[in-house]
Design a protein around this motif. Structure first.
Motif, PDB file in Angstrom:
ATOM      1  N   ALA A  76       2.224   4.966  -8.127  1.00  0.00           N
ATOM      2  CA  ALA A  76       2.805   5.778  -7.049  1.00  0.00           C
ATOM      3  C   ALA A  76       2.491   7.266  -7.217  1.00  0.00           C
ATOM      4  O   ALA A  76       2.248   7.968  -6.232  1.00  0.00           O
ATOM      5  N   GLU A  77       2.478   7.745  -8.448  1.00  0.00           N
ATOM      6  CA  GLU A  77       2.226   9.171  -8.682  1.00  0.00           C
ATOM      7  C   GLU A  77       0.785   9.563  -8.350  1.00  0.00           C
ATOM      8  O   GLU A  77       0.531  10.681  -7.924  1.00  0.00           O
ATOM      9  N   ALA A  78      -0.136   8.635  -8.524  1.00  0.00           N
ATOM     10  CA  ALA A  78      -1.549   8.922  -8.273  1.00  0.00           C
ATOM     11  C   ALA A  78      -1.953   8.665  -6.822  1.00  0.00           C
ATOM     12  O   ALA A  78      -3.054   9.033  -6.422  1.00  0.00           O
ATOM     13  N   HIS A  79      -1.075   8.033  -6.051  1.00  0.00           N
ATOM     14  CA  HIS A  79      -1.404   7.684  -4.661  1.00  0.00           C
ATOM     15  C   HIS A  79      -0.285   8.122  -3.715  1.00  0.00           C
ATOM     16  O   HIS A  79       0.258   7.328  -2.944  1.00  0.00           O
ATOM     17  N   LEU A  80       0.039   9.400  -3.768  1.00  0.00           N
ATOM     18  CA  LEU A  80       1.165   9.920  -2.983  1.00  0.00           C
ATOM     19  C   LEU A  80       0.964   9.776  -1.472  1.00  0.00           C
ATOM     20  O   LEU A  80       1.934   9.537  -0.744  1.00  0.00           O
ATOM     21  N   ASP A  81      -0.262   9.895  -0.992  1.00  0.00           N
ATOM     22  CA  ASP A  81      -0.505   9.721   0.449  1.00  0.00           C
ATOM     23  C   ASP A  81      -0.129   8.311   0.886  1.00  0.00           C
ATOM     24  O   ASP A  81       0.515   8.123   1.922  1.00  0.00           O
ATOM     25  N   LEU A  82      -0.513   7.314   0.088  1.00  0.00           N
ATOM     26  CA  LEU A  82      -0.171   5.928   0.418  1.00  0.00           C
ATOM     27  C   LEU A  82       1.333   5.694   0.293  1.00  0.00           C
ATOM     28  O   LEU A  82       1.932   5.028   1.140  1.00  0.00           O
TER      29      LEU A  82
END
Length: 122
Positions: free
Chosen positions: A74-80
């Protein structure tokens, strides 16, 4: 999913006016979907319930042919995370074979609950 765990099947994210994405594809997830269904897990590095969720979803994916487990940092894919409306981890989504969100839950699920949700999505 049961036992007081928070569940949702749609609605708005964070009380805002935007509806979370209801369809995810391989491009958004960064990997192929399962042939019959995909178990998507949003996790963070220090989330203890995320580890238990990973084990449960891995077990279910191994049991049911055509089902794939995909874990998203989740931290690396904030847009998603924002597009899907994830507010806490772990959040799990069950996608049908076309990538439509069939079920959404937060917290560590029980294997029986995931299997029941998967049966609804198939």
């Amino acid at each position: 999913m049961a036992d007081g765990r928070e569940t949702a099947t749609g609605g708005t994210a964070g009380g805002g006016d935007e509806t979370p994405l209801q369809v995810l594809d391989a491009g958004r997830l960064g990997t192929e979907l399962g042939e019959r269904a995909t178990l998507v897990q949003f996790s963070t590095a220090f989330c203890q319930p995320c580890r238990a969720t990973r084990r449960v979803l891995d077990d279910v994916a191994a049991l049911v042919p055509g089902v794939r487990h995909v874990e998203i940092d989740a931290e690396a894919h904030l847009d998603l995370v924002r597009a899907v409306g994830v507010e806490r981890t772990p959040t799990a989504l069950i996608l049908d074979g076309r990538g439509r969100v069939a079920l959404r839950a937060t917290g560590a699920p029980r294997k029986a609950d995931v299997l029941a949700g998967l049966a609804q999505a198939l």
